[in-house]
Write an enzyme that holds these catalytic residues in place. Structure first.
Site, mmCIF file in Angstrom:
data_model
loop_
_atom_site.group_PDB
_atom_site.id
_atom_site.type_symbol
_atom_site.label_atom_id
_atom_site.label_comp_id
_atom_site.label_asym_id
_atom_site.label_seq_id
_atom_site.Cartn_x
_atom_site.Cartn_y
_atom_site.Cartn_z
ATOM 1 N N THR A 233 0.831 -1.211 0.000
ATOM 2 C CA THR A 233 0.000 0.000 0.000
ATOM 3 C C THR A 233 0.861 1.255 0.000
ATOM 4 O O THR A 233 0.617 2.189 -0.782
ATOM 5 C CB THR A 233 -0.948 -0.011 1.205
ATOM 6 O OG1 THR A 233 -1.893 -1.083 1.048
ATOM 7 C CG2 THR A 233 -1.700 1.306 1.318
ATOM 8 N N GLN B 187 1.198 -9.335 -6.227
ATOM 9 C CA GLN B 187 0.790 -10.728 -6.410
ATOM 10 C C GLN B 187 1.655 -11.461 -7.435
ATOM 11 O O GLN B 187 1.413 -12.636 -7.713
ATOM 12 C CB GLN B 187 -0.682 -10.796 -6.826
ATOM 13 C CG GLN B 187 -1.645 -10.329 -5.769
ATOM 14 C CD GLN B 187 -1.705 -11.247 -4.559
ATOM 15 O OE1 GLN B 187 -1.232 -12.371 -4.590
ATOM 16 N NE2 GLN B 187 -2.307 -10.764 -3.471
ATOM 17 N N SER C 286 5.211 -6.551 -1.858
ATOM 18 C CA SER C 286 4.888 -6.614 -0.432
ATOM 19 C C SER C 286 5.434 -7.907 0.139
ATOM 20 O O SER C 286 5.241 -8.981 -0.431
ATOM 21 C CB SER C 286 3.370 -6.554 -0.240
ATOM 22 O OG SER C 286 3.036 -6.628 1.129
ATOM 23 N N CYS D 242 -8.487 -6.927 2.262
ATOM 24 C CA CYS D 242 -8.751 -5.604 2.836
ATOM 25 C C CYS D 242 -10.203 -5.187 2.660
ATOM 26 O O CYS D 242 -10.645 -4.210 3.255
ATOM 27 C CB CYS D 242 -7.821 -4.565 2.203
ATOM 28 S SG CYS D 242 -8.030 -4.392 0.432
#
Length: 388
Positions: free
Chosen positions: A72, A183, A205, A332
């Site tokens: 994010t 991803q 991430s 989320c």
């Protein structure tokens, strides 16, 4: 009850090798990397080693890696960091993105729009992939930034990022191209000096690739300027202020090393075969079941299935009670009443989107777990349909 975890796109477990790598940096080697003394320099050396490991995974220079708190923040830094200088000077700024992005991109785009940026959202084809011709037609003389996800978190659909970035640069070499690869990293090959040489910014991430939550990076190609979101110290070449999260960075570096070895083996194909076994078994055992999205161009661990006349939320609860963790969208957005924006953009009706389930495998998923899932899921679907 032995539980079966089929929600790896939400988060992955931290691998034992990763835990061991970061363990000393909680207590034994706890120095601040900015300190000049021995303890600080040991921490600095560990951060530098991790930076090099991640750069090897991505095929880029270590100096192009900016450590962040996760995907994010990386997405926010990419979009806001590129467009803020234009908005501050009240200059035209056009962002081209898609309707199927993660909300870290979509909500940042909305915020930029409120500040004066113009934003275009491309719709995907019915298989969840952006059409290159539609993409080229949407480019404008004032387009400053493109942001398109590498692999979709809900369907696994892989976008032709290399081709799209080439199109953008051919239209205008000054256009900057960002991809959210959260991803994709650790699942798909990423070569920023090869097929992705026209990509300027890339987000990953840690907790999607077997490192802890709260770690991530933004790749910033040499020569590209991003205005910082955080102001303070000179860390990360003045692109991200704040004392570095040394244990998390070390963990992400070790996870990158393990991912590089995993990608070089037969393991990705074996994982895809497990996913295909699960998918084919459910399609055969459960009538009126459909795959959402491309089956040709997708990440090796993900399938998104639509079970007609079944409420996905009820199915998730039923499966959880029997030891299976799955998802019906981005983690989320858990608890949201609205159907998946990704599936709606692909042309599904709200009812179809609400009957869809995402099953995402991890490197730790076993054949025995898939066999058990193939016994549990069809029975759960049949039970819910009988109650409808």
């Amino acid at each position: 009850m032995d539980r079966i975890y089929l929600d790896a796109n939400a988060t992955t477990s931290v691998l034992p090798e990763v835990v061991e790598a970061m363990r000393p940096f909680w207590s034994e080697t706890f120095g601040n990397p900015s300190s000049a003394h021995h303890a600080g320099q040991r921490a600095r050396s560990a951060v530098d080693h991790a930076r090099t490991s991640i750069a090897r995974l991505l095929g880029c220079s270590a100096k192009e890696i900016v450590f962040t708190s996760g995907g994010t923040e990386s997405d926010n830094l990419a979009l806001d960091g590129v467009l803020t200088p234009y908005l501050d000077k009240r200059q035209p700024a056009h962002l081209l993105t898609t309707e199927i992005e993660h909300h870290a991109v979509l909500y940042t785009a909305q915020a930029l729009r409120r500040r004066g940026a113009e934003v275009t959202y491309l719709a995907p084809t019915s298989n969840g992939i952006i059409d290159p011709e539609a993409f080229e037609a949407a480019l404008r003389p004032d387009t400053e930034l493109v942001s398109i996800m590498f692999a979709n978190n809900e369907t696994g659909a892989i976008q032709p990022i290399g081709k799209l970035a080439r199109i953008a640069k051919a239209y205008n070499p000054a256009i900057l191209f960002h991809t959210d690869a959260v991803q994709a990293a650790g699942k798909l090959s990423i070569d920023l000096t090869g097929a992705l040489k026209n990509v300027d910014l890339l987000s990953i991430s840690g907790h999607k690739m077997y490192a802890p939550q709260g770690t991530g990076i933004l790749f910033v190609r040499s020569g590209v300027h991003v205005a910082p979101l955080l102001h303070g110290g000179p860390q990360e070449r003045q692109r991200r202020a704040g004392t570095e999260n040394v244990p998390g960075i070390v963990a992400l570096g070790r996870a990158a090393e393990l991912a590089q070895s995993w990608l070089a083996s037969d393991a990705p194909g074996e994982l895809a075969a497990l996913r295909d076994k699960l998918e084919a078994g459910l399609l055969a055992a459960v009538p009126n079941t459909h795959v959402n999205g491309s089956t040709e161009h997708r990440s090796p661990n993900t399938t998104n299935l639509r079970f007609d006349n079944v409420d996905a939320e009820a199915l998730l609860i039923a499966l959880d009670m029997q030891g299976i963790a799955a998802s019906f969208g981005a983690a989320c957005q858990s608890g949201a009443t609205e159907p998946s924006h990704v599936l709606l953009a692909m042309g599904l009706s709200p009812a179809e989107a609400r009957s869809s389930l995402r099953l995402s495998l991890s490197r730790l998923t076993t054949a025995a777990e898939i066999d058990r899932a193939l016994a549990i899921i069809p029975a759960a679907v049949a039970r819910l349909r009988s109650l409808a």
